[in-house]
Design an enzyme around this catalytic site. Structure first.
Site, short mmCIF file in Angstrom:
data_model
loop_
_atom_site.label_atom_id
_atom_site.label_comp_id
_atom_site.label_asym_id
_atom_site.label_seq_id
_atom_site.Cartn_x
_atom_site.Cartn_y
_atom_site.Cartn_z
N SER A 12 0.85 -1.20 0.00
CA SER A 12 0.00 0.00 0.00
C SER A 12 0.88 1.24 0.00
O SER A 12 2.07 1.19 0.32
CB SER A 12 -0.93 0.02 1.22
N GLY A 13 0.26 2.35 -0.37
CA GLY A 13 0.96 3.64 -0.34
C GLY A 13 0.11 4.66 0.36
O GLY A 13 -1.11 4.50 0.49
N ASP A 234 12.44 2.72 2.23
CA ASP A 234 11.45 2.96 3.28
C ASP A 234 11.96 2.60 4.67
O ASP A 234 11.66 3.29 5.65
CB ASP A 234 10.12 2.27 2.97
#
EC number: 2.7.1.5
Length: 485
Positions: A12-13, A234
């Site tokens: 997901s973003g 990330d």
């Protein structure tokens, strides 16, 4: 000043805005979207155009909220890349690290360079999906047509600004960066038939990439943005937001993957580090993230998707609590769990092979997964203490997994360490804080972590008295039994 974090994970973003008020970080989620690969043309492929569309929609929402100007930073998962021709067009869609093309490539490359030689050069752990192995399996004719090889977050930034760079935290995961020189290693590049000039110039987090080229996107009403390089891997962004104090703490960046490690000033490339498959990835401000890449929430994500009933992750954790933990011992790091056709059947088959009780209900499956993650975390913490020769007193779980109280308590129980859970949106928070450091609104990472402690609730889990050594011994014996099958 308003800062915008574009944080794209493997599943997901999200797009978050943040600003600093009296030493506290106020953040707001503006846009969230799904991400994932699909099976096309014989490969697992990412939909990069989907990501770009979602990013533009999110930035348009930022302006709709009244923010006419902002800075922007982009982070994503690591190791994957795009191939561009001289015009800057993609030569094909980006292949996911979960594609099966590299299943046996580590052994193939070892005919050219030994593991020991590669580790001394890079300090990076051996994972079949590392960029070096993906490039080894690339179509040689396609590589000849390639003008630039760009990591995913660098490419997304390029699409917004037209400026091509290779950010250091992400490229360090490729197993092509020499840990001593800080440059791409010529011998490793030659081994996979690529040239140094096929990569854009290396850059550090906190540099200005360029202005958002609004004129390229006439269908969107976008704010005036200055795009910055952040820690584009990330995990590197998440570690900036780990609220540790001084020394003696470790972290788990808990998401689709669990990255467990410590922050160092220098790499550790000893035989013991190689033997235990630890990695030395670059962090912000010239730090080294000495860590191990462990399978994380991917397994429960796949199980959740395949269960007939529609469970939330919270419901799965509640169901798991009703089941006695540590009933099965499974090496979730086995490559069979990387991308099986059916995760539930793969877990059950493993248990059947090793003559263990087979988990069948949603609660039994969830408890099995969380119990084994906790064991694997505990083993990794002990390894870290041995390899670094430093005791770990505090253990910070950051990222989405920090909201899983059941797993957090199991981790405290199995490790015998106090677990501090939070912040949940660690990656986006670290992304925002890196932009603030670049803007000189926050002094450095030490001050950034104080901002985190001021801004977010941190939940503490104290270990219960259990026979953790016997549990770990049983786990290790079962794993050895599975390897002999």
């Amino acid at each position: 000043m308003i800062y915008t974090a574009i944080d794209v994970g493997a599943s997901s973003g999200r797009i978050m805005v943040g600003e600093l008020n009296e030493g506290k970080l106020d953040i707001q989620e503006i846009h969230r979207f799904a991400n994932g690969f699909s099976q096309r043309d014989g490969h697992c492929l990412w939909d990069i155009d989907h990501l770009l569309k979602q990013i533009l929609q999110g930035l348009q929402k930022v302006k709709t909220l009244g923010y006419e100007h902002c800075t922007v930073g982009i982070d994503t998962w690591a190791v994957d890349y795009v191939l561009l021709d001289e015009k800057g067009d993609r030569l094909r869609e980006a292949i996911s690290y979960r594609d099966r093309r590299t299943d046996h490539t580590i052994d193939k490359l070892e005919h050219t360079l030994s593991k020991a030689a590669i580790y001394q050069k890079t300090g990076i752990q051996f994972q079949p999906f590392n960029t070096i192995y993906q490039l080894f399996e690339e179509d040689r004719e396609l590589l000849k047509k390639t003008d630039k090889i760009m990591m995913i977050p660098d490419y997304l930034g390029y699409c917004l600004t037209g400026k091509a760079v290779t950010e250091i935290t992400n490229v360090s995961t490729t197993q092509l960066l020499n840990v001593s020189t800080g440059n791409l290693d010529p011998e490793l590049l030659e081994a996979v038939s690529v040239l140094e000039q096929q990569f854009a110039p290396l850059t550090e987090p906190g540099c200005e990439l360029g202005k958002l080229r609004n004129e390229w996107f006439p269908d969107y009403d976008l704010p005036a943005c200055k795009v910055m390089t952040v820690a584009t891997h990330d995990t590197a962004s998440a570690v900036i937001a780990a609220p540790g104090v001084n020394d003696g703490w470790a972290y788990i960046s808990s998401g689709t993957w669990s990255l467990i490690g410590v922050e160092n000033k220098t790499p550790i490339i000893t035989d013991l580090a190689l033997e235990n498959n630890y990695t030395n990835e670059r962090g912000a401000n010239n730090t080294i993230r000495f860590l191990k890449n462990i399978i994380g929430m991917w397994v429960i994500q796949e199980v959740k998707q395949q269960l007939q009933a529609d469970y939330s992750f919270q419901q799965l954790a509640e169901e798991a609590k009703k089941t006695e933990p540590f009933q099965q011992f499974i090496n979730l790091n086995d490559k069979r769990f990387l991308n099986p056709e059916n995760m539930i059947k793969e877990i059950q088959h493993y248990c059947r092979q090793t003559r263990q009780k087979i988990p069948r209900t949603a609660g039994e499956l969830a408890c099995c997964i969380y119990s084994n993650l906790a064991i694997i975390y505990a083993i990794a913490i002990k390894e870290l203490e041995t390899i670094t020769e430093k005791p770990i007193e505090q253990f910070h779980i950051i990222g989405g997994g920090a909201r899983n109280d059941f797993l957090n308590q199991l981790t405290a129980d199995m490790s015998g360490k106090a677990v501090y859970a939070g912040p949940i949106e660690a990656t986006a928070t670290g992304n925002l804080l890196m932009q603030m450091i670049a803007a000189k609104e926050v002094k450095d990472i030490k001050e950034a972590r104080q901002v985190v402690r001021n801004s977010f609730p941190i939940k503490v889990f104290t270990p219960k008295d259990i026979d953790r050594s016997t549990i770990i011994q049983s786990f290790q014996q079962t794993v050895l039994k599975a390897l002999s099958k």
